[in-house]
Write a protein that holds these residues in place. Structure first.
Motif, PDB file in Angstrom:
ATOM      1  N   TYR A  27       0.836  -1.181   0.000  1.00 35.65           N
ATOM      2  CA  TYR A  27       0.000   0.000   0.000  1.00 35.65           C
ATOM      3  C   TYR A  27       0.876   1.239   0.000  1.00 35.65           C
ATOM      4  N   LYS A  28       0.451   2.266  -0.712  1.00 41.65           N
ATOM      5  CA  LYS A  28       1.186   3.525  -0.749  1.00 41.65           C
ATOM      6  C   LYS A  28       0.413   4.551   0.064  1.00 41.65           C
ATOM      7  N   PRO A  29       1.129   5.332   0.865  1.00 43.51           N
ATOM      8  CA  PRO A  29       0.438   6.351   1.658  1.00 43.51           C
ATOM      9  C   PRO A  29      -0.209   7.414   0.766  1.00 43.51           C
ATOM     10  N   ASP A 141       6.135   1.692  15.872  1.00 45.57           N
ATOM     11  CA  ASP A 141       4.935   2.097  15.152  1.00 45.57           C
ATOM     12  C   ASP A 141       3.767   2.189  16.115  1.00 45.57           C
ATOM     13  N   ILE A 142       3.009   3.287  15.980  1.00 49.78           N
ATOM     14  CA  ILE A 142       1.761   3.421  16.717  1.00 49.78           C
ATOM     15  C   ILE A 142       0.668   3.769  15.709  1.00 49.78           C
ATOM     16  N   SER A 143      -0.554   3.520  16.094  1.00 52.12           N
ATOM     17  CA  SER A 143      -1.682   3.709  15.181  1.00 52.12           C
ATOM     18  C   SER A 143      -2.127   5.164  15.117  1.00 52.12           C
ATOM     19  N   VAL A 144      -2.423   5.607  13.910  1.00 53.31           N
ATOM     20  CA  VAL A 144      -3.116   6.875  13.702  1.00 53.31           C
ATOM     21  C   VAL A 144      -4.584   6.490  13.529  1.00 53.31           C
ATOM     22  N   ILE A 157      -0.262   4.918  10.081  1.00 53.96           N
ATOM     23  CA  ILE A 157       0.779   4.499  11.021  1.00 53.96           C
ATOM     24  C   ILE A 157       1.737   5.652  11.232  1.00 53.96           C
ATOM     25  N   ALA A 158       2.150   5.828  12.486  1.00 54.18           N
ATOM     26  CA  ALA A 158       3.189   6.805  12.801  1.00 54.18           C
ATOM     27  C   ALA A 158       4.393   6.029  13.326  1.00 54.18           C
ATOM     28  N   ILE A 177       4.668  10.252   9.977  1.00 55.02           N
ATOM     29  CA  ILE A 177       3.270   9.841   9.835  1.00 55.02           C
ATOM     30  C   ILE A 177       2.991   9.476   8.382  1.00 55.02           C
ATOM     31  N   LYS A 178       2.412   8.305   8.204  1.00 59.27           N
ATOM     32  CA  LYS A 178       1.982   7.858   6.879  1.00 59.27           C
ATOM     33  C   LYS A 178       0.491   7.533   6.970  1.00 59.27           C
TER      34      LYS A 178
END
Length: 183
Positions: A27-29, A141-144, A157-158, A177-178
Protein backbone atom coordinates in the motif's frame (compact mmCIF):
# COMPACT_ATOMS: atom_id res chain seq x y z
CA UNK A 1 -12.98 -39.99 -15.45
CA UNK A 2 -15.51 -37.17 -15.50
CA UNK A 3 -15.05 -36.59 -11.74
CA UNK A 4 -11.25 -36.38 -12.23
CA UNK A 5 -11.69 -33.84 -15.04
CA UNK A 6 -14.03 -31.71 -12.91
CA UNK A 7 -11.60 -31.86 -9.98
CA UNK A 8 -8.67 -30.91 -12.23
CA UNK A 9 -10.62 -28.00 -13.71
CA UNK A 10 -11.60 -26.83 -10.23
CA UNK A 11 -8.00 -26.99 -8.94
CA UNK A 12 -6.75 -25.13 -12.05
CA UNK A 13 -9.38 -22.45 -11.41
CA UNK A 14 -8.31 -22.12 -7.76
CA UNK A 15 -4.62 -21.80 -8.64
CA UNK A 16 -5.28 -19.32 -11.44
CA UNK A 17 -7.61 -17.13 -9.39
CA UNK A 18 -5.59 -17.03 -6.18
CA UNK A 19 -3.28 -14.15 -5.25
CA UNK A 20 0.43 -14.61 -5.73
CA UNK A 21 1.49 -16.65 -2.70
CA UNK A 22 4.17 -15.03 -0.58
CA UNK A 23 3.62 -11.57 -2.06
CA UNK A 24 1.95 -8.98 0.14
CA UNK A 25 0.08 -6.14 -1.45
CA UNK A 26 2.09 -2.96 -0.98
CA UNK A 27 0.00 0.00 0.00
CA UNK A 28 1.19 3.53 -0.75
CA UNK A 29 0.44 6.35 1.66
CA UNK A 30 -2.03 8.99 0.47
CA UNK A 31 -0.30 11.63 2.61
CA UNK A 32 2.97 11.82 4.61
CA UNK A 33 4.16 14.19 7.30
CA UNK A 34 7.23 14.34 9.57
CA UNK A 35 7.01 16.34 12.80
CA UNK A 36 8.94 16.56 16.08
CA UNK A 37 7.57 16.93 19.55
CA UNK A 38 9.55 18.11 22.52
CA UNK A 39 8.70 16.94 26.06
CA UNK A 40 10.08 18.69 29.16
CA UNK A 41 9.03 16.82 32.31
CA UNK A 42 8.30 18.89 35.41
CA UNK A 43 10.94 18.04 38.02
CA UNK A 44 10.00 20.42 40.83
CA UNK A 45 12.41 23.10 39.66
CA UNK A 46 11.46 23.87 36.05
CA UNK A 47 7.82 25.00 36.24
CA UNK A 48 8.38 27.83 33.75
CA UNK A 49 9.66 25.48 30.99
CA UNK A 50 7.90 22.18 31.76
CA UNK A 51 5.47 20.86 29.15
CA UNK A 52 4.51 17.64 30.98
CA UNK A 53 3.83 16.56 34.53
CA UNK A 54 3.52 13.30 36.43
CA UNK A 55 -0.11 13.12 37.60
CA UNK A 56 -0.06 9.63 39.14
CA UNK A 57 2.69 7.57 40.73
CA UNK A 58 3.09 4.35 42.72
CA UNK A 59 2.17 4.62 46.39
CA UNK A 60 4.68 6.70 48.29
CA UNK A 61 6.32 7.99 45.12
CA UNK A 62 7.17 11.58 44.38
CA UNK A 63 5.25 13.39 41.64
CA UNK A 64 8.36 15.30 40.55
CA UNK A 65 10.66 12.28 40.05
CA UNK A 66 9.88 9.29 37.85
CA UNK A 67 9.59 5.98 39.71
CA UNK A 68 12.82 4.01 39.88
CA UNK A 69 11.72 0.61 38.52
CA UNK A 70 11.32 1.40 34.78
CA UNK A 71 8.97 4.26 35.82
CA UNK A 72 6.27 1.60 36.34
CA UNK A 73 3.02 3.12 37.56
CA UNK A 74 3.77 6.68 36.52
CA UNK A 75 1.19 8.51 34.44
CA UNK A 76 2.19 11.77 32.79
CA UNK A 77 0.13 14.28 30.85
CA UNK A 78 1.68 16.61 28.31
CA UNK A 79 1.11 19.70 26.21
CA UNK A 80 4.27 19.73 24.10
CA UNK A 81 5.32 21.99 21.23
CA UNK A 82 5.44 20.42 17.76
CA UNK A 83 8.03 21.67 15.26
CA UNK A 84 8.93 20.90 11.66
CA UNK A 85 12.56 20.24 12.62
CA UNK A 86 14.39 18.94 15.68
CA UNK A 87 15.07 22.39 17.18
CA UNK A 88 13.06 23.08 20.35
CA UNK A 89 13.31 26.81 19.63
CA UNK A 90 11.87 26.59 16.09
CA UNK A 91 8.42 28.13 15.63
CA UNK A 92 5.80 25.62 16.79
CA UNK A 93 3.23 24.41 14.24
CA UNK A 94 0.99 22.97 16.94
CA UNK A 95 0.83 21.10 20.23
CA UNK A 96 1.05 17.42 21.16
CA UNK A 97 -1.52 16.86 23.91
CA UNK A 98 -2.23 13.64 25.75
CA UNK A 99 -0.73 11.16 28.17
CA UNK A 100 1.72 8.33 28.54
CA UNK A 101 1.43 5.53 31.05
CA UNK A 102 4.50 3.52 32.10
CA UNK A 103 2.94 0.07 32.17
CA UNK A 104 5.71 -2.54 32.36
CA UNK A 105 7.81 -3.65 35.33
CA UNK A 106 10.75 -5.24 33.51
CA UNK A 107 11.68 -2.77 30.74
CA UNK A 108 11.06 0.80 29.63
CA UNK A 109 7.78 0.91 27.78
CA UNK A 110 4.74 3.16 27.82
CA UNK A 111 1.23 3.27 26.48
CA UNK A 112 0.52 6.45 24.52
CA UNK A 113 -2.73 8.25 23.83
CA UNK A 114 -2.40 11.73 22.34
CA UNK A 115 -3.39 14.21 19.64
CA UNK A 116 -1.42 16.58 17.48
CA UNK A 117 -3.36 19.85 17.45
CA UNK A 118 -2.06 21.68 14.38
CA UNK A 119 -2.77 25.31 13.61
CA UNK A 120 -0.33 26.60 11.02
CA UNK A 121 -0.53 28.03 7.53
CA UNK A 122 0.14 24.55 6.08
CA UNK A 123 -2.00 22.34 8.35
CA UNK A 124 -5.09 22.87 10.44
CA UNK A 125 -6.80 20.14 12.48
CA UNK A 126 -5.98 17.23 14.74
CA UNK A 127 -4.31 13.84 14.32
CA UNK A 128 -5.07 11.19 16.95
CA UNK A 129 -2.59 8.49 18.02
CA UNK A 130 -2.78 5.46 20.27
CA UNK A 131 -0.51 2.50 21.02
CA UNK A 132 2.32 0.85 22.88
CA UNK A 133 5.75 2.48 22.89
CA UNK A 134 8.64 0.10 23.71
CA UNK A 135 11.01 3.03 24.21
CA UNK A 136 14.25 1.04 23.98
CA UNK A 137 13.47 -0.01 20.41
CA UNK A 138 15.00 2.37 17.85
CA UNK A 139 11.79 2.91 15.85
CA UNK A 140 8.28 2.03 16.95
CA UNK A 141 4.93 2.10 15.15
CA UNK A 142 1.76 3.42 16.72
CA UNK A 143 -1.68 3.71 15.18
CA UNK A 144 -3.12 6.87 13.70
CA UNK A 145 -6.79 6.41 14.50
CA UNK A 146 -8.41 9.53 13.10
CA UNK A 147 -8.36 13.26 12.82
CA UNK A 148 -10.21 16.48 12.12
CA UNK A 149 -9.84 19.43 9.77
CA UNK A 150 -7.20 18.73 7.10
CA UNK A 151 -6.93 15.21 8.57
CA UNK A 152 -10.66 14.41 8.75
CA UNK A 153 -11.07 10.65 9.31
CA UNK A 154 -7.45 9.94 8.28
CA UNK A 155 -5.93 6.67 9.48
CA UNK A 156 -2.47 5.19 9.21
CA UNK A 157 0.78 4.50 11.02
CA UNK A 158 3.19 6.81 12.80
CA UNK A 159 6.77 5.60 13.16
CA UNK A 160 8.28 7.26 16.20
CA UNK A 161 11.93 7.45 17.17
CA UNK A 162 13.57 9.03 20.17
CA UNK A 163 15.61 11.77 18.55
CA UNK A 164 17.11 13.19 21.78
CA UNK A 165 17.06 12.28 25.45
CA UNK A 166 18.44 14.16 28.46
CA UNK A 167 18.15 12.28 31.75
CA UNK A 168 14.57 12.15 33.01
CA UNK A 169 13.81 15.76 32.07
CA UNK A 170 13.72 16.14 28.25
CA UNK A 171 13.11 13.98 25.24
CA UNK A 172 12.32 14.68 21.61
CA UNK A 173 10.43 12.32 19.33
CA UNK A 174 10.59 12.28 15.55
CA UNK A 175 7.15 11.29 14.28
CA UNK A 176 6.98 10.04 10.68
CA UNK A 177 3.27 9.84 9.83
CA UNK A 178 1.98 7.86 6.88
CA UNK A 179 -1.73 8.08 6.18
CA UNK A 180 -3.29 5.17 4.29
CA UNK A 181 -6.88 6.39 4.48
CA UNK A 182 -7.48 9.99 3.48
CA UNK A 183 -10.90 11.60 2.99
Amino acid sequence: MRATCILLCFLTFLVASSAHPGKKKQYKPCKELVLYFHDIIYNGQNAANATSAIVAAPEGANLTILASQFHFGNIAVFDDPITLDNNLHSPPVGRAQGMYIYDTKNTFTAWLGFSFVLNSTDHHGTINFIGADPTLVKTRDISVVGGTGDFFMHRGIATIATDAFEDDVYFRLRVDIKFYECW
